[in-house]
Design a protein around this motif. Structure first.
Motif, PDB file in Angstrom:
ATOM      1  N   ALA A 141     -14.872  -4.560  13.068  1.00  0.00           N
ATOM      2  CA  ALA A 141     -15.043  -3.501  14.057  1.00  0.00           C
ATOM      3  C   ALA A 141     -16.497  -3.068  14.172  1.00  0.00           C
ATOM      4  O   ALA A 141     -17.282  -3.224  13.242  1.00  0.00           O
ATOM      5  CB  ALA A 141     -14.181  -2.301  13.672  1.00  0.00           C
ATOM      6  N   ASP A 142     -16.810  -2.504  15.334  1.00  0.00           N
ATOM      7  CA  ASP A 142     -18.138  -1.936  15.543  1.00  0.00           C
ATOM      8  C   ASP A 142     -18.218  -0.514  15.002  1.00  0.00           C
ATOM      9  O   ASP A 142     -19.296  -0.044  14.647  1.00  0.00           O
ATOM     10  CB  ASP A 142     -18.485  -1.945  17.043  1.00  0.00           C
ATOM     11  N   GLU A 143     -17.109   0.181  14.982  1.00  0.00           N
ATOM     12  CA  GLU A 143     -17.058   1.516  14.395  1.00  0.00           C
ATOM     13  C   GLU A 143     -15.646   1.768  13.851  1.00  0.00           C
ATOM     14  O   GLU A 143     -14.666   1.287  14.396  1.00  0.00           O
ATOM     15  CB  GLU A 143     -17.436   2.591  15.414  1.00  0.00           C
ATOM     16  N   VAL A 144     -15.609   2.498  12.743  1.00  0.00           N
ATOM     17  CA  VAL A 144     -14.338   2.869  12.116  1.00  0.00           C
ATOM     18  C   VAL A 144     -14.458   4.332  11.708  1.00  0.00           C
ATOM     19  O   VAL A 144     -15.454   4.732  11.116  1.00  0.00           O
ATOM     20  CB  VAL A 144     -14.053   2.006  10.863  1.00  0.00           C
ATOM     21  N   ARG A 145     -13.434   5.112  12.076  1.00  0.00           N
ATOM     22  CA  ARG A 145     -13.449   6.523  11.708  1.00  0.00           C
ATOM     23  C   ARG A 145     -12.016   7.010  11.492  1.00  0.00           C
ATOM     24  O   ARG A 145     -11.069   6.384  11.923  1.00  0.00           O
ATOM     25  CB  ARG A 145     -14.158   7.360  12.760  1.00  0.00           C
ATOM     26  N   THR A 146     -11.916   8.145  10.837  1.00  0.00           N
ATOM     27  CA  THR A 146     -10.634   8.817  10.656  1.00  0.00           C
ATOM     28  C   THR A 146     -10.727  10.152  11.369  1.00  0.00           C
ATOM     29  O   THR A 146     -11.678  10.905  11.160  1.00  0.00           O
ATOM     30  CB  THR A 146     -10.335   9.043   9.154  1.00  0.00           C
ATOM     31  N   ASP A 147      -9.755  10.447  12.231  1.00  0.00           N
ATOM     32  CA  ASP A 147      -9.797  11.710  12.966  1.00  0.00           C
ATOM     33  C   ASP A 147      -9.188  12.839  12.137  1.00  0.00           C
ATOM     34  O   ASP A 147      -8.766  12.638  10.995  1.00  0.00           O
ATOM     35  CB  ASP A 147      -9.133  11.578  14.348  1.00  0.00           C
ATOM     36  N   ALA A 148      -9.173  14.041  12.707  1.00  0.00           N
ATOM     37  CA  ALA A 148      -8.714  15.231  11.991  1.00  0.00           C
ATOM     38  C   ALA A 148      -7.250  15.147  11.574  1.00  0.00           C
ATOM     39  O   ALA A 148      -6.828  15.832  10.635  1.00  0.00           O
ATOM     40  CB  ALA A 148      -8.941  16.473  12.852  1.00  0.00           C
ATOM     41  N   LEU A 149      -6.453  14.332  12.243  1.00  0.00           N
ATOM     42  CA  LEU A 149      -5.041  14.182  11.896  1.00  0.00           C
ATOM     43  C   LEU A 149      -4.793  13.046  10.911  1.00  0.00           C
ATOM     44  O   LEU A 149      -3.656  12.777  10.538  1.00  0.00           O
ATOM     45  CB  LEU A 149      -4.209  13.957  13.163  1.00  0.00           C
ATOM     46  N   GLY A 150      -5.848  12.351  10.496  1.00  0.00           N
ATOM     47  CA  GLY A 150      -5.711  11.264   9.538  1.00  0.00           C
ATOM     48  C   GLY A 150      -5.511   9.900  10.164  1.00  0.00           C
ATOM     49  O   GLY A 150      -5.272   8.925   9.455  1.00  0.00           O
ATOM     50  N   ALA A 163       0.842  -1.194   0.000  1.00  0.00           N
ATOM     51  CA  ALA A 163       0.000   0.000   0.000  1.00  0.00           C
ATOM     52  C   ALA A 163       0.878   1.245   0.000  1.00  0.00           C
ATOM     53  O   ALA A 163       1.865   1.327   0.724  1.00  0.00           O
ATOM     54  CB  ALA A 163      -0.922  -0.007   1.213  1.00  0.00           C
ATOM     55  N   PHE A 164       0.534   2.226  -0.826  1.00  0.00           N
ATOM     56  CA  PHE A 164       1.297   3.473  -0.933  1.00  0.00           C
ATOM     57  C   PHE A 164       0.950   4.348   0.262  1.00  0.00           C
ATOM     58  O   PHE A 164      -0.213   4.631   0.507  1.00  0.00           O
ATOM     59  CB  PHE A 164       0.922   4.187  -2.235  1.00  0.00           C
ATOM     60  N   GLY A 165       1.963   4.795   1.015  1.00  0.00           N
ATOM     61  CA  GLY A 165       1.658   5.597   2.191  1.00  0.00           C
ATOM     62  C   GLY A 165       2.822   6.343   2.800  1.00  0.00           C
ATOM     63  O   GLY A 165       3.063   6.223   4.001  1.00  0.00           O
ATOM     64  N   PRO A 166       3.552   7.161   2.015  1.00  0.00           N
ATOM     65  CA  PRO A 166       4.617   7.933   2.643  1.00  0.00           C
ATOM     66  C   PRO A 166       4.047   8.983   3.598  1.00  0.00           C
ATOM     67  O   PRO A 166       2.881   9.378   3.472  1.00  0.00           O
ATOM     68  CB  PRO A 166       5.337   8.584   1.465  1.00  0.00           C
ATOM     69  N   SER A 167       4.866   9.422   4.531  1.00  0.00           N
ATOM     70  CA  SER A 167       4.441  10.392   5.548  1.00  0.00           C
ATOM     71  C   SER A 167       3.742  11.588   4.902  1.00  0.00           C
ATOM     72  O   SER A 167       4.259  12.200   3.976  1.00  0.00           O
ATOM     73  CB  SER A 167       5.655  10.882   6.337  1.00  0.00           C
ATOM     74  N   GLY A 168       2.553  11.881   5.408  1.00  0.00           N
ATOM     75  CA  GLY A 168       1.756  12.985   4.885  1.00  0.00           C
ATOM     76  C   GLY A 168       0.842  12.592   3.741  1.00  0.00           C
ATOM     77  O   GLY A 168      -0.007  13.378   3.324  1.00  0.00           O
ATOM     78  N   PHE A 169       1.005  11.384   3.224  1.00  0.00           N
ATOM     79  CA  PHE A 169       0.222  10.903   2.078  1.00  0.00           C
ATOM     80  C   PHE A 169      -0.239   9.470   2.330  1.00  0.00           C
ATOM     81  O   PHE A 169      -0.087   8.593   1.490  1.00  0.00           O
ATOM     82  CB  PHE A 169       1.067  10.973   0.797  1.00  0.00           C
ATOM     83  N   GLU A 170      -0.819   9.235   3.507  1.00  0.00           N
ATOM     84  CA  GLU A 170      -1.145   7.881   3.951  1.00  0.00           C
ATOM     85  C   GLU A 170      -2.487   7.361   3.454  1.00  0.00           C
ATOM     86  O   GLU A 170      -2.925   6.296   3.876  1.00  0.00           O
ATOM     87  CB  GLU A 170      -1.139   7.808   5.488  1.00  0.00           C
ATOM     88  N   ASP A 171      -3.165   8.083   2.572  1.00  0.00           N
ATOM     89  CA  ASP A 171      -4.518   7.687   2.162  1.00  0.00           C
ATOM     90  C   ASP A 171      -4.589   6.247   1.659  1.00  0.00           C
ATOM     91  O   ASP A 171      -5.496   5.501   2.028  1.00  0.00           O
ATOM     92  CB  ASP A 171      -5.060   8.621   1.070  1.00  0.00           C
ATOM     93  N   GLY A 172      -3.654   5.844   0.814  1.00  0.00           N
ATOM     94  CA  GLY A 172      -3.676   4.480   0.270  1.00  0.00           C
ATOM     95  C   GLY A 172      -3.504   3.435   1.353  1.00  0.00           C
ATOM     96  O   GLY A 172      -4.220   2.420   1.382  1.00  0.00           O
ATOM     97  N   ALA A 173      -2.555   3.658   2.249  1.00  0.00           N
ATOM     98  CA  ALA A 173      -2.329   2.710   3.346  1.00  0.00           C
ATOM     99  C   ALA A 173      -3.530   2.686   4.291  1.00  0.00           C
ATOM    100  O   ALA A 173      -3.964   1.622   4.736  1.00  0.00           O
ATOM    101  CB  ALA A 173      -1.058   3.089   4.105  1.00  0.00           C
TER     102      ALA A 173
END
Length: 167
Positions: A36-45, A14-24
């Motif tokens: 999981a019962d819940e999955v979320r992404t916080d403001a810091l990613g 998975a592509f995921g260098p620091s600051g560009f972790e979307d793929g990972a």
């Protein structure tokens, strides 16, 4: 065992260098969401997955999503790309590496890290390790305009291609 190997391969590639972790992050999300019962992404990613149990105790598993990477810092007039580090790099391992570069359009493009050949260097330059500033990425362009037409931009993140191998 094959499921474990497939999981390790998907996460490793998975592509995921620091600051560009979307793929990972998405690779992990796809695998943890059914569990999981819940999955979320916080403001810091950060990807946060919660599974509620019956015990009053809490267990936290924590891991990095990112990998050490590079970023295009400049495009030379001759079409070569220059790099800046995203994390700590030993530039000695980069020459001749094939890179995956993520374009603004979301497409992965390839380039090869190069340097001035040893036979064109003086003895003192051959004796010392290369620095990141001395390396360039050849993407097959012959001008900055051609590199831009191919979709390369300053700020594009990159990682060395490291296909998963079962040893």
């Amino acid at each position: 065992m094959d499921d474990t190997i497939a999981l390790l391969q998907a996460l490793s590639e998975a592509f995921g260098p620091s600051g560009f972790e979307d793929g990972a992050r998405e690779a992990v999300r796809r695998r943890v969401a059914p569990l999981a019962d819940e999955v979320r992404t916080d403001a810091l990613g950060n990807l946060i997955a919660v599974r509620h149990g019956r015990s009053p105790r809490t267990l936290m598993l924590d891991a990095h999503l990112d990998e050490v990477g590079l970023m295009v810092s400049h495009i030379e007039d001759d079409g070569f790309l220059r790099l800046a580090p995203l994390g700590g790099w030993d530039a000695r391992i980069l020459p001749a590496q094939t890179l995956s570069l993520l374009g603004r359009d979301g497409a992965l493009r390839r380039g090869v890290v190069g340097s001035v050949p040893p036979h064109l260097l003086d003895e003192a330059a051959r004796a010392r390790p290369l620095t990141l500033e001395e390396l360039y990425v050849d993407v097959g362009a012959t001008s900055a305009a051609e590199a831009a037409e191919m979709g390369f931009c300053v700020g594009d993140p990159a990682v060395p291609e490291a296909p998963f191998a079962r040893l």
